[in-house]
Design an enzyme around this catalytic site. Sequence first.
Site, mmCIF file in Angstrom:
data_model
loop_
_atom_site.group_PDB
_atom_site.id
_atom_site.type_symbol
_atom_site.label_atom_id
_atom_site.label_comp_id
_atom_site.label_asym_id
_atom_site.label_seq_id
_atom_site.Cartn_x
_atom_site.Cartn_y
_atom_site.Cartn_z
ATOM 1 N N ILE A 127 0.840 -1.178 0.000
ATOM 2 C CA ILE A 127 0.000 0.000 0.000
ATOM 3 C C ILE A 127 0.887 1.244 0.000
ATOM 4 C CG2 ILE A 127 -0.123 0.028 2.524
ATOM 5 C CD1 ILE A 127 -3.233 0.743 0.546
ATOM 6 N N GLU A 174 -2.063 -7.995 -1.473
ATOM 7 C CA GLU A 174 -3.049 -7.894 -0.405
ATOM 8 C C GLU A 174 -4.056 -6.795 -0.685
ATOM 9 O OE1 GLU A 174 -0.503 -7.510 3.059
ATOM 10 O OE2 GLU A 174 -0.351 -5.371 2.782
ATOM 11 N N GLY A 187 1.741 -6.570 5.587
ATOM 12 C CA GLY A 187 2.074 -7.847 4.965
ATOM 13 C C GLY A 187 3.486 -7.903 4.427
ATOM 14 N N LYS A 196 12.503 14.863 4.178
ATOM 15 C CA LYS A 196 12.536 16.154 4.879
ATOM 16 C C LYS A 196 13.589 17.089 4.267
ATOM 17 C CE LYS A 196 9.631 14.677 8.139
ATOM 18 N NZ LYS A 196 8.240 15.139 8.153
#
Lengths: 504, 504
Positions: free
Chosen positions: B266, B290, B384, B404
Amino acid sequence: MFNNLDRVKDISLHNLVVGAEEAASWIQHGMTLGLSGFTRAGDAKAVPFALVERAANESFKVNIFTGASLGSDIDKLLSEAGIVHKRLPFQADATMRKHINTGDHLFVDQHLSHTAELIRSGVLPIIDFAIVEAVSITADGMIIPTTSVGNSTTFVSQAKNIIIEINVAQSEMLEGLHDIYEPADPGSRLPIPLSKVEDRIGQIGIPFDASKVRGIVFTNNLDSPSPIVPPDEETEEMAQHLIGFLRHEVSNGRLTNKLAPIQAGIGSVANAVLGGMINSEFEDLQVYSEVLQDSVFELIDAGKVNFASACSITLSQEMMDKVYGNLEEYRDKLVLRPQEITNHPEIIRRLGLISINTALEFDIYGNVNSTHVSGTRMMNGIGGSGDFARNSRIAIFVTKSIAKGGNISSIVPFVAHVDHTEHDVDVVVTEQGYADLRGLAPRERAELIINNCVHPMYKRQLQDYYEEALTRGGQTPHVLEKAFSFHTELAKNGTMLSKEKALI
Amino acid sequence: MFNNLDRVKDISLHNLVVGAEEAASWIQHGMTLGLSGFTRAGDAKAVPFALVERAANESFKVNIFTGASLGSDIDKLLSEAGIVHKRLPFQADATMRKHINTGDHLFVDQHLSHTAELIRSGVLPIIDFAIVEAVSITADGMIIPTTSVGNSTTFVSQAKNIIIEINVAQSEMLEGLHDIYEPADPGSRLPIPLSKVEDRIGQIGIPFDASKVRGIVFTNNLDSPSPIVPPDEETEEMAQHLIGFLRHEVSNGRLTNKLAPIQAGIGSVANAVLGGMINSEFEDLQVYSEVLQDSVFELIDAGKVNFASACSITLSQEMMDKVYGNLEEYRDKLVLRPQEITNHPEIIRRLGLISINTALEFDIYGNVNSTHVSGTRMMNGIGGSGDFARNSRIAIFVTKSIAKGGNISSIVPFVAHVDHTEHDVDVVVTEQGYADLRGLAPRERAELIINNCVHPMYKRQLQDYYEEALTRGGQTPHVLEKAFSFHTELAKNGTMLSKEKALI
């Protein structure tokens, strides 16, 4: 001579019998060798010795790939001869260790279930010579391994050339003990059809392409026996704590007295801990491990273990005499498999193993260092501990709480090398007690580990660290500038114990 | 109201329809809730909202177990309401993160494939209430999930009580998309019969014990859309490096242009990297992941991906409208499974996945930190990534080399938290380039990583560290007292960059 052509039942191969010196002469600088051998068992012996002799007059280097550690001082001799370029996936020799830690050998510390995949997929260099020990070659073209299988199946299937060492010191009665199975390549791979410890899913020997066999060498030397380290007070206490934990699981209905198939790592601590089960109430046990040490046979003899599956058998001289002298009594309770299968995540998860492995050190959050002394110097390697810990039903790590007479605490604020992360470690055991970390957040784990596992002489020091860390906050509180202070103090003062905190 | 009893085809359940407030009133202090929901998709919405409302006038705490992160600000609201005791196995909410890092919530950061096993085996507390979102209940007694499966199968099979939220905003056309399979307990467990990405091995819905259903609640709210983060220059460079690596694998005969089934984690970086394949020569791709993000549907639309298996679908508003508005076009190319199956080591190893996950930081030896900012503060969780990295054919981690504005180097001497060890990480990619670590010893890895992946502004600083470490020796050379110096400098000075070394 001890040539025994009866052991080579495919007579078309008889003309390939050569001496070890001749076979060793085929090996050239830059080649990669795949040697049989796993935890001192079933190692190719004659050709490596001859190769070491060649090195007296010749300068060359080769890659040495094996199952795991070699016996018969082969790793030591290879190192001393200066002919090792890259070594993988495991070793356990003091001399080789020195060469690794000076950077003289490139050592790749690998999960033992991964090597075969990396060879087949072409990621690792092609094996120029597979050199594997066997008791015999069958008439229908299979190599019958001796006391280990290791990576030999894959070395033989993938190598350009094969040399077979027929060891006439090993009984032909070993035939039938092995179960050889090699998965197809991903894409056409099917489930591995093993769902019970005792299942046999393959062939009794390693199939091979006869046109790749360059030579057959006869040898007559048994494996190196395993040194006997008798249990001491601490290992017995650890065994009792482990049994206490398992008893707790039974009383909570999560296990029965048959427990679940057990894996126990190599070494005297794991051996002693397993041996401690002899006088327990547990029964009808099964072992699904990578190596069978003395304790497994003691448990078989005591009627506690009814079946054991592994990749190698590594015994003391006394136990070797007993087991190989009475193989008929044990053979229906044993099977030897390739390490890819003994250590395969698919099987480990399916069977729901209880795995018991040795830690060098662990930290207050449950991360485990299995390999690196003071974070930098290789001891042996991760071996199969990661294969088992990640996928087992219960991943247990054992270690004595202190070492070097108390100058080292095996529990530290932050392990100086991580082999098993907090996500993979379920239970830690020392002679002080055990900590069941399952389902706990890091702060819960730290309290339990400090309370249950740390030696009294280090308890206050670790509590102080943890309390200071808590003032910094976070999911996993740390004082990063002091996280390795135990290790740096040891390097500076020869002890992890800080003077002002030693008073309990 | 939006009650639609047609969605409950088993009419014997019609008398169980209640309002969310009533259902929430059954939940008591100390209980454990198993909520559907995985990466903002398919989360139970009404009962959690009602529970939060109850907390305005009442003091109680519950354990919140889910598939993964929740959408609709549920994790935020639960945290703000002060009702979370223990949370697992994953979250991704800024407010909840704060509560975790103060120690207010106990957060157990777990491999996503492990939770179901730990519930079934009785290691985790018993689930008092499973609260799962569904599109419908079939006449033959199955719950049809919505846009994720997560751990709902196990929550439903193991819970004492079940509450079903029928979400009428979700199309009944989702029926048939799911493939529900739960392994038997170890001991009687058989191989999971999945050997192709597109295989269906189970049922279209979750079976349940009707006597355990306490209530059925109707809802009418879609999932939270995924925020759109368009690719930037760095993510596009990372995609190109990744494609370069894959191309190298193809030219070496280790892959074909069909590659191998792909898993992508993700997040915007993994999404952008996967999206970068649209203009590549790779084709006939399959996804075994997933979560399916926008990029997978873009690849399906472009004819690049012919099948995708996952545990949830998490899309931007625009893509949600497109996919759910034209489900008929996609449904023969999709399957949704329990996270235990999408993330199962058995399947990941069998299929030989290429896994692509995001690192927070990695070190010069290839250890990866996926979870802890500066080693202590939880970001989201391991998710995962460990399930995939350990067992995939090629485990790839991606991250920008700096963060950053350059005050943080994502490559450090020693990661301040280890989620993936050197044994499990195959390839690391930044916008600077990639390092293929497979088969390399630590010293080889360090040189490659510093040369290929580090940002120029940090190259000299890391080289200096490594050179000093080499003077200490070891398999994995380190200067332990400086191993976390990058992190401690950041805490002290706001930048990891040391002044004297900033000049290149």
